[in-house]
Design a protein around this motif. Structure first.
Motif, PDB file in Angstrom:
ATOM      1  N   PRO A   1       0.807  -1.223   0.000  1.00 26.33           N
ATOM      2  CA  PRO A   1       0.000   0.000   0.000  1.00 26.33           C
ATOM      3  C   PRO A   1       0.840   1.272   0.000  1.00 26.33           C
ATOM      4  O   PRO A   1       0.443   2.290  -0.548  1.00 26.33           O
TER       5      PRO A   1
ATOM      6  N   MET B   1       0.605   4.298  -2.559  1.00 24.37           N
ATOM      7  CA  MET B   1       0.374   5.662  -2.076  1.00 24.37           C
ATOM      8  C   MET B   1       1.426   6.619  -2.634  1.00 24.37           C
ATOM      9  O   MET B   1       1.119   7.719  -3.049  1.00 24.37           O
ATOM     10  N   MET B   2       2.689   6.152  -2.690  1.00 26.33           N
ATOM     11  CA  MET B   2       3.762   7.059  -3.071  1.00 26.33           C
ATOM     12  C   MET B   2       3.939   7.185  -4.576  1.00 26.33           C
ATOM     13  O   MET B   2       4.528   8.154  -5.042  1.00 26.33           O
TER      14      MET B   2
ATOM     15  N   MET C   1       8.772   4.131   5.139  1.00 23.91           N
ATOM     16  CA  MET C   1       7.363   4.467   5.416  1.00 23.91           C
ATOM     17  C   MET C   1       6.608   3.242   5.933  1.00 23.91           C
ATOM     18  O   MET C   1       5.749   3.348   6.796  1.00 23.91           O
TER      19      MET C   1
ATOM     20  N   SER D   1      -4.289   7.924   1.408  1.00 22.81           N
ATOM     21  CA  SER D   1      -4.448   8.674   0.161  1.00 22.81           C
ATOM     22  C   SER D   1      -4.976  10.084   0.372  1.00 22.81           C
ATOM     23  O   SER D   1      -4.670  10.979  -0.402  1.00 22.81           O
ATOM     24  N   LEU D   2      -5.788  10.302   1.398  1.00 25.69           N
ATOM     25  CA  LEU D   2      -6.357  11.634   1.597  1.00 25.69           C
ATOM     26  C   LEU D   2      -5.674  12.402   2.736  1.00 25.69           C
ATOM     27  O   LEU D   2      -5.914  13.586   2.913  1.00 25.69           O
ATOM     28  N   GLY D   3      -4.840  11.683   3.490  1.00 26.65           N
ATOM     29  CA  GLY D   3      -4.039  12.336   4.517  1.00 26.65           C
ATOM     30  C   GLY D   3      -4.839  12.937   5.662  1.00 26.65           C
ATOM     31  O   GLY D   3      -4.367  13.836   6.345  1.00 26.65           O
ATOM     32  N   LYS D   4      -6.058  12.501   5.854  1.00 22.60           N
ATOM     33  CA  LYS D   4      -6.881  13.052   6.936  1.00 22.60           C
ATOM     34  C   LYS D   4      -7.361  11.919   7.838  1.00 22.60           C
ATOM     35  O   LYS D   4      -7.431  10.765   7.392  1.00 22.60           O
TER      36      LYS D   4
ATOM     37  N   LEU E   1     -13.213  11.816   7.892  1.00 20.78           N
ATOM     38  CA  LEU E   1     -13.677  11.571   6.517  1.00 20.78           C
ATOM     39  C   LEU E   1     -15.001  10.817   6.529  1.00 20.78           C
ATOM     40  O   LEU E   1     -15.915  11.132   5.763  1.00 20.78           O
TER      41      LEU E   1
ATOM     42  N   ASN F   1     -19.949  13.443  -2.075  1.00 16.50           N
ATOM     43  CA  ASN F   1     -18.882  12.891  -1.257  1.00 16.50           C
ATOM     44  C   ASN F   1     -19.488  11.971  -0.207  1.00 16.50           C
ATOM     45  O   ASN F   1     -19.712  12.372   0.926  1.00 16.50           O
TER      46      ASN F   1
ATOM     47  N   ARG G   1     -18.370   6.306  -2.435  1.00 19.11           N
ATOM     48  CA  ARG G   1     -17.250   6.853  -3.211  1.00 19.11           C
ATOM     49  C   ARG G   1     -15.944   6.743  -2.431  1.00 19.11           C
ATOM     50  O   ARG G   1     -14.898   6.441  -2.983  1.00 19.11           O
ATOM     51  N   LEU G   2     -16.073   6.982  -1.146  1.00 20.17           N
ATOM     52  CA  LEU G   2     -14.898   6.890  -0.277  1.00 20.17           C
ATOM     53  C   LEU G   2     -14.350   5.463  -0.289  1.00 20.17           C
ATOM     54  O   LEU G   2     -13.138   5.244  -0.313  1.00 20.17           O
TER      55      LEU G   2
ATOM     56  N   GLN H   1     -12.544   4.757  -3.538  1.00 18.81           N
ATOM     57  CA  GLN H   1     -11.253   5.450  -3.483  1.00 18.81           C
ATOM     58  C   GLN H   1     -10.266   4.636  -2.627  1.00 18.81           C
ATOM     59  O   GLN H   1      -9.104   4.490  -2.990  1.00 18.81           O
TER      60      GLN H   1
ATOM     61  N   ARG I   1      -5.555   1.180  -2.367  1.00 17.59           N
ATOM     62  CA  ARG I   1      -5.125   0.264  -1.313  1.00 17.59           C
ATOM     63  C   ARG I   1      -4.866   1.062  -0.023  1.00 17.59           C
ATOM     64  O   ARG I   1      -3.821   0.950   0.608  1.00 17.59           O
TER      65      ARG I   1
END
Lengths: 307, 527
Positions: A34, A38-39, A51, A82-85, A90, A256, A260-261, A264, A269
């Motif tokens: 994953p 992501m990167m 990481m 992926s969304l960093g939150k 979310l 949103n 959908r989440l 994503q 992954r």
């Protein structure tokens, strides 16, 4: 009845833990890193390894699971890769949109479905019955994306009554709700019709008529009320299905939401997000099914007595 | 029943409500993307550049210039390079402030470079070239040894080895300059709009995940005031919805790369009033053939594959003619590109003869064409086209689709037989593609090329240090000839044209030099 509900609740809890465990294991045994996903294209092996260690993905699986479980019980589902939150944040905002969408869709489906079913039953084998039956069949068989594109093109693009996408106001929910509820409306209509026709054959309906009650009174107070039992179960299951994510509708109308989440999370992954969305979707479905069982028990005296 | 009837009546009366209208205030530009960004911080992304490009500045910028591009000064006003090509002295533009009022100093530049290394995630390659870069990234040092601050506006950078493309590298979005003082105070740089402060023409005011983000003009910006005062980027994951929104006047610019090529042809290209802007996606679409795969290690087989694929047909059939053929490694639009380079000529008979020469029987060569399941329609078509073309010369190349994560894992293990991919240029220097793919044995393995000529790999690594432009270009072009014409290390196909369509409110639009989907909002002029 309390015992029966307690048993169902326990079953639900076991299923929930099972799903969490299965999701957790599956996400770690399938091929692919994953972190690399992501990167992306430019990631070098050393950074990926660093990481991976930083996020604890190199730890033994049981240790990762215990850590996840203890954090999840405290309401911390980790941070989305992926969304960093934070996943909880979310999910909160996505679930709110999905809830509104599901409520609107359910309202649309149920009102339309029950009304169609009622018309079909009272005009059995006559033109209105055949017409509305065909209409409900169309509802069941028409793919959601077709309904969505049709509504979007005609009502938003051509007539400009609603926005093409987005949910800035209540108007934004009308087309997605109709597209999403279309299929459920067809199912409710058919179920209402079948159940109502069966109920109308019952002796107590004859009795009610013999007592001199008007046609409308017999239909609504006696027949419809009793015919609604299986329909209500269907509605509860439908509602949990609507809440657990309407991927296509959310994608076409840019909402949103949870569906959908989840997509994503799968494509990226994104393990924390995928775990969070799976947990939410599973909880909603289990809760919906539990609620349907309870509702059925409450509404049907026979089940209440047996329980 | 009465209530039900009332509700049904309400639904029936909906059309009587006033028609929906998405208003556009003066100075507002509305556009859409298929996917939301994941961050606004260049230490965490190599993709999400729209906000960094508009909110931050860099020391230099690469700007389009008459069909090509040039490197222009941005936050620096002057510079000089030492004779040995190792030390660069810079003079910073005076009077520049960040959008929160904090002054830009040379220490901010140093902090920005060190921050990339300390984060040790994305975009570390460029600051790693500075003396002491490795030590900072490993945590052995806190400051970059090769970075010297003379005063607030003067500083020097010393590289570990000469790199003639260093200034071009400094223009990459990755090299955005942040404020050291602000960074000490904020907790969510790159995530929270208020914390994400730069010196660029815009500041970000809002980011709603999976919905939209908003940029507004930074009134403290040192440069010319742009025509666009506010930019709203909506996340619209459905391409057809984007299309309808643009047609409806709800978007001012549409990126046609998000649309199906049939929709582009029928809706946009067929409309003579459609104002289409196009620029090459500077980069390369290529076919990799792993030299560790049986048969593919034979250069004659690789060359035969190159000769069996009609690249002109890919350009016409897949890209509807909206692509430029590539013959080497250095793409069109990049400094050092060789127009005279001859690519593989389409010659199926010649390909069959080469296979016979290599001792292959019909149907004996079998390998996998591994496809990333997230590949767009054009890439999927290229896969199908290659498979079909190779079948015609007796090679069984089976297309196998993998989810993105598994595809990346298989590729970086060095065990992927063959695949098609696209590389987009980050900065205008051949090293950005040449060094990344062929600069070390690890690099060629990580991309499942497993190129075997150690001498060529060493020359690619050394070419970056050639200070003389003419000598460097000559070496790159010689290497390119060796890699492609002699060794068939990959099959270059083409580079697609990136198309946009402008709405009525837009007067003009200049895309980013490399055809990124991300653009400078200041390069849009509204009517």
């Amino acid at each position: 009845m309390r015992r029966s509900i307690a048993q169902r609740f326990l079953q639900a809890l076991i299923v929930l833990v099972g799903v969490v465990l299965l999701t957790f294991v599956m996400l770690r045994v399938v091929p692919g890193n994953p972190i690399e996903t992501m990167m992306g294209e430019h990631a070098d092996a050393a950074t990926v390894a660093r990481m991976t260690a930083e996020l604890g993905l190199d730890q033994p699986m049981h240790r990762q699971f215990l850590r996840y479980l203890s954090s999840a019980l405290r309401g911390d589902f980790g941070t989305s890769y992926s969304l960093g939150k934070p996943v909880s944040l979310l999910l909160k905002s996505a679930f709110r949109n999905t809830l509104y969408l599901a409520l609107f869709a359910a309202l649309f489906a149920w009102i339309l479905g029950v009304a169609c079913g009622l018309v079909c039953a009272v005009s059995k084998n006559r033109l209105p019955d055949r017409l509305f039956l065909g209409f409900s069949l169309l509802g069941i068989s028409l793919p959601v994306f077709m309904a969505a594109m049709f509504l979007q093109y005609v009502l938003a693009f051509k007539l400009k009554w609603f926005p093409i996408s987005g949910t800035d106001s209540w108007r934004g929910f009308v087309l997605p709700a109709a597209a999403l509820g279309w299929n459920s409306a067809g199912q409710v209509a058919q179920m209402t019709r079948t159940s109502l026709l069966e109920t109308l054959q019952e002796d107590y309906i004859e009795t009610a008529r013999a007592k001199g009650l008007g046609r409308f009174g017999v239909l609504v107070r006696h027949a419809l009320r009793n015919a609604m039992l299986p329909v209500l179960t269907l509605m509860a299951i439908q509602f949990s299905g609507l809440l657990s994510g309407a991927v296509i509708t959310e994608t076409v109308f840019s909402i949103n939401g949870v569906g959908r989440l989840m997509v994503q999370a799968i494509s990226g992954r994104d393990i924390p997000l995928l775990q969070g969305t799976s947990l939410l979707a599973t909880s909603v479905v289990i809760l919906g099914s539990l609620l349907a069982d309870c509702l059925y028990s409450v509404l049907d005296p026979r089940i209440r007595k047996e329980g | 029943m009465k209530r039900i009837l009332a509700l049904l009546l309400t639904v029936a009366l909906l059309p009587c409500f006033p028609a929906f209208a998405d208003s556009a205030e003066p100075g507002l530009l509305r556009t859409a993307v298929l996917y939301d960004i994941s961050t606004m911080d260049v230490t965490e992304t190599t993709d999400d550049y729209l906000i960094p490009m508009n909110v931050f500045d860099r020391l230099f910028e690469t700007r389009p210039a008459g069909g090509s591009s040039e490197i222009v000064k941005s936050l620096v006003t002057d510079y000089s390079v030492s004779e040995d090509g190792l030390t660069y002295d810079f003079t910073l533009r005076g009077g520049v402030v960040f959008s929160n009022g904090s002054a830009l100093t040379a220490s901010d530049v140093q902090y920005s470079f060190e921050r990339l290394l300390k984060a040790a995630r994305e975009n570390t390659e460029i600051p790693l070239e500075i003396v002491g870069g490795e030590a900072v990234m490993n945590g052995e040092a806190d400051v970059l040894e090769g970075f010297r601050v003379t005063d607030d506006t003067h500083f020097s950078v010393t590289l570990a080895s000469p790199n003639a493309g260093f200034l071009a590298e400094l223009s990459a979005p990755a090299m955005s300059i942040v404020d050291a003082e602000t960074m000490a105070d904020v907790k969510a740089f790159g995530k929270e709009p208020a914390d994400t402060v730069g010196t660029g023409p815009y500041r970000v005011t809002e980011w709603v995940s999976n919905d939209h983000y908003t940029l507004v003009y930074n009134e403290k910006y040192w440069g010319a005031e742009p025509s666009v005062k506010k930019l709203i980027v909506k996340t619209i994951p459905d391409a057809m919805s984007q299309n309808l929104m643009f047609q409806n006047g709800e978007l001012d610019i549409i990126d046609l790369q998000s649309q199906d090529s049939a929709v582009v042809a029928s809706t946009y290209k067929a409309d003579p009033s459609a104002r289409i802007v196009s620029t090459p996606n500077v980069g390369m679409i290529y076919l990799i053939m792993n030299e560790n795969t049986p048969w593919l290690r034979d250069v004659r087989v690789r060359k035969a594959i190159g000769m069996a694929i009609d690249r002109d047909q890919i350009i016409q059939g897949v890209f509807m003619g909206d692509a430029v053929k590539e013959n080497g490694v250095i793409p069109n639009g990049v400094w050092g590109h060789n127009d005279a380079l001859e690519g593989f000529a389409f010659d199926p008979d010649g390909a069959r003869a080469l296979l016979r020469e290599a001792g292959c029987k019909d149907g004996e060569i079998r390998f996998e064409l591994s496809m990333d399941s997230t590949a767009n329609t054009s890439t999927q078509l290229i896969y199908a086209f290659i498979s079909d073309s190779l079948r015609r010369i007796g090679i069984e190349a089976t297309v196998v689709s993998y989810d993105h994560s598994s595809w990346l894992a298989k590729r970086s293990s060095g065990e992927m037989d063959s695949f098609v991919a696209r590389w987009g240029m980050d900065y205008n220097d051949p090293a950005n593609i040449m060094y990344t793919f062929f600069g070390s044995a690890e690099s060629t393995k990580a991309r499942s090329i497993n190129y075997s000529d150690a001498d060529v790999i060493a020359r690619v690594a050394a070419a970056r240090a050639i200070a003389d432009d003419a000598a460097r270009m000559s070496e790159y072009q010689a290497l390119e000839k060796k890699l492609i014409a002699d060794d068939a290390a990959w099959i270059p196909f083409c580079v697609g044209l990136h198309l946009w369509c402008l709405g009525d409110r837009v007067e003009s639009f200049t895309p980013q030099w490399a055809g990124f989907a991300d653009f400078y909002a200041a390069d849009v002029v509204l009517r």
